[in-house]
Write a protein that holds these residues in place. Sequence first.
Motif, PDB file in Angstrom:
ATOM      1  N   GLY A   1       0.837  -1.206   0.000  1.00 32.18           N
ATOM      2  CA  GLY A   1       0.000   0.000   0.000  1.00 32.18           C
ATOM      3  C   GLY A   1       0.864   1.244   0.000  1.00 32.18           C
ATOM      4  O   GLY A   1       0.757   2.107   0.872  1.00 32.18           O
TER       5      GLY A   1
ATOM      6  N   GLU B   1       1.289  -1.105  -4.870  1.00 31.89           N
ATOM      7  CA  GLU B   1       0.096  -0.259  -4.718  1.00 31.89           C
ATOM      8  C   GLU B   1      -0.949  -0.739  -5.712  1.00 31.89           C
ATOM      9  O   GLU B   1      -0.640  -0.960  -6.875  1.00 31.89           O
ATOM     10  CB  GLU B   1       0.471   1.221  -4.968  1.00 31.89           C
ATOM     11  CG  GLU B   1      -0.693   2.179  -5.004  1.00 31.89           C
ATOM     12  CD  GLU B   1      -1.614   2.090  -3.787  1.00 31.89           C
ATOM     13  OE1 GLU B   1      -1.134   2.131  -2.648  1.00 31.89           O
ATOM     14  OE2 GLU B   1      -2.834   1.947  -3.995  1.00 31.89           O
TER      15      GLU B   1
ATOM     16  N   THR C   1      -4.149   0.813  -6.267  1.00 32.59           N
ATOM     17  CA  THR C   1      -5.029   1.840  -6.857  1.00 32.59           C
ATOM     18  C   THR C   1      -4.316   2.487  -8.046  1.00 32.59           C
ATOM     19  O   THR C   1      -3.219   3.027  -7.900  1.00 32.59           O
ATOM     20  CB  THR C   1      -5.405   2.903  -5.800  1.00 32.59           C
ATOM     21  OG1 THR C   1      -6.022   2.225  -4.709  1.00 32.59           O
ATOM     22  CG2 THR C   1      -6.355   3.947  -6.353  1.00 32.59           C
TER      23      THR C   1
ATOM     24  N   ALA D   1      -1.519  -6.629  -3.317  1.00 27.05           N
ATOM     25  CA  ALA D   1      -0.314  -7.151  -2.661  1.00 27.05           C
ATOM     26  C   ALA D   1      -0.468  -8.610  -2.242  1.00 27.05           C
ATOM     27  O   ALA D   1       0.515  -9.356  -2.236  1.00 27.05           O
ATOM     28  CB  ALA D   1       0.028  -6.287  -1.450  1.00 27.05           C
TER      29      ALA D   1
ATOM     30  N   LEU E   1       2.147   0.980   5.995  1.00 21.03           N
ATOM     31  CA  LEU E   1       2.055   2.345   6.527  1.00 21.03           C
ATOM     32  C   LEU E   1       0.682   2.949   6.253  1.00 21.03           C
ATOM     33  O   LEU E   1       0.291   3.137   5.103  1.00 21.03           O
ATOM     34  CB  LEU E   1       3.164   3.213   5.917  1.00 21.03           C
ATOM     35  CG  LEU E   1       4.596   2.707   6.162  1.00 21.03           C
ATOM     36  CD1 LEU E   1       5.619   3.592   5.458  1.00 21.03           C
ATOM     37  CD2 LEU E   1       4.911   2.616   7.651  1.00 21.03           C
TER      38      LEU E   1
ATOM     39  N   THR F   1       5.213   9.595   4.941  1.00 21.13           N
ATOM     40  CA  THR F   1       4.222   9.385   3.864  1.00 21.13           C
ATOM     41  C   THR F   1       3.267  10.571   3.811  1.00 21.13           C
ATOM     42  O   THR F   1       3.157  11.359   4.763  1.00 21.13           O
ATOM     43  CB  THR F   1       3.379   8.105   4.102  1.00 21.13           C
ATOM     44  OG1 THR F   1       2.391   8.377   5.114  1.00 21.13           O
ATOM     45  CG2 THR F   1       4.213   6.907   4.521  1.00 21.13           C
TER      46      THR F   1
HETATM   47  C1  SAM Z   1      -4.554   5.262   3.236  1.00 26.91           C
HETATM   48  S1  SAM Z   1      -3.532   4.856   1.878  1.00 26.91           S
HETATM   49  C2  SAM Z   1      -1.897   5.132   2.506  1.00 26.91           C
HETATM   50  C3  SAM Z   1      -0.876   5.273   1.425  1.00 26.91           C
HETATM   51  C4  SAM Z   1       0.565   5.496   1.931  1.00 26.91           C
HETATM   52  N1  SAM Z   1       1.056   4.301   2.616  1.00 26.91           N
HETATM   53  C5  SAM Z   1       0.617   6.689   2.832  1.00 26.91           C
HETATM   54  O1  SAM Z   1       0.759   6.483   4.065  1.00 26.91           O
HETATM   55  O2  SAM Z   1       0.529   7.814   2.338  1.00 26.91           O
HETATM   56  C6  SAM Z   1      -3.617   3.076   1.851  1.00 26.91           C
HETATM   57  C7  SAM Z   1      -3.140   2.532   0.508  1.00 26.91           C
HETATM   58  O3  SAM Z   1      -3.043   1.126   0.565  1.00 26.91           O
HETATM   59  C8  SAM Z   1      -3.457   0.605  -0.694  1.00 26.91           C
HETATM   60  N2  SAM Z   1      -3.804  -0.805  -0.482  1.00 26.91           N
HETATM   61  C9  SAM Z   1      -4.713  -1.288   0.407  1.00 26.91           C
HETATM   62  N3  SAM Z   1      -4.779  -2.626   0.317  1.00 26.91           N
HETATM   63  C10 SAM Z   1      -3.883  -2.993  -0.629  1.00 26.91           C
HETATM   64  C11 SAM Z   1      -3.500  -4.243  -1.196  1.00 26.91           C
HETATM   65  N4  SAM Z   1      -4.072  -5.390  -0.794  1.00 26.91           N
HETATM   66  N5  SAM Z   1      -2.538  -4.256  -2.130  1.00 26.91           N
HETATM   67  C12 SAM Z   1      -1.966  -3.109  -2.549  1.00 26.91           C
HETATM   68  N6  SAM Z   1      -2.304  -1.887  -2.082  1.00 26.91           N
HETATM   69  C13 SAM Z   1      -3.249  -1.829  -1.129  1.00 26.91           C
HETATM   70  C14 SAM Z   1      -4.610   1.481  -1.094  1.00 26.91           C
HETATM   71  O4  SAM Z   1      -4.837   1.456  -2.487  1.00 26.91           O
HETATM   72  C15 SAM Z   1      -4.129   2.852  -0.627  1.00 26.91           C
HETATM   73  O5  SAM Z   1      -3.428   3.539  -1.632  1.00 26.91           O
END
Ligand code: SAM
Length: 220
Positions: free
Chosen positions: A47, A70, A72, A98, A117, A186
């Motif tokens: 993520g 990631e 999205t 992931a 994170l 982040t």
């Molecule tokens: C709230 S955001 C935080 C992004 C970054 N870590 C930050 O702290 O700025 C959570 C991110 O995790 C990604 N995410 C959640 N589950 C995921 C998965 N199973 N595989 C890949 N990405 C994932 C979402 O798409 C999102 O962009």
Amino acid sequence: MTHIKNLSHKQKRPFQPAKLSKPRNFILPEIIANKQKSRCPLVVEIGAGKGMHALSFAKQNPDKHLIAIERTRNKFDAFFKMTQTQQLPNLTAVHADAIAWIVQAIGPNSLTRIYLLYPNPEQHNSNQQWLNMPFFEFLISRLQIGGEIILATNIEEYMDNAEQQADALWCLPAIRQEVPVNSQRTHFEIKYLARKEKCWQLTMTKPEGYQTRFDEWQAS
Ligand SMILES: C[S@@+](CC[C@H](N)C(=O)[O-])C[C@H]1O[C@@H](n2cnc3c(N)ncnc32)[C@H](O)[C@@H]1O
């Protein structure tokens, strides 16, 4: 799947990696395919968002290779664009879910660290919290002994539950700390700390002799 009598944790329901299909357009990264290169410590970030932490980690740790995942599309595109403007051969940006990607690409006992994170799941769906998922056992199996999983969140209940699950369910030594107010790892961390919200970090370490059902499991 290996049936081990003495599992090191108390998770009953096993994760079922064989049931997941390969992510679309899956390619095994050079760092994993090339056995010479794969001797360098391998770190995974799940993520990664727009990649702020991934880019600075790769810059500050030229001796380690980071795979940052990631799912999205628009966030990944912004992240990927940034990787194109910088020479960071020790960073691999992956657009995928992931869970399916790690099952396919990462062998057991391979990672020195895993970053989670600010995962921010839907607040009311506790099944989406990483430490509540059967997949967490698989994730631990990918870590080397002494390897760490680092989870950060601004959601106090998420941290309370993670701390409790790390101890009672996963039997992992864990240290909980408050994230310093000047930390800027982040985009989400910066946003929360600017709003004067508290953020926490849990560092879990895989101890010597830890056994999961997936210690020999590798995608075919
Ligand atoms: C709230 S955001 C935080 C992004 C970054 N870590 C930050 O702290 O700025 C959570 C991110 O995790 C990604 N995410 C959640 N589950 C995921 C998965 N199973 N595989 C890949 N990405 C994932 C979402 O798409 C999102 O962009």
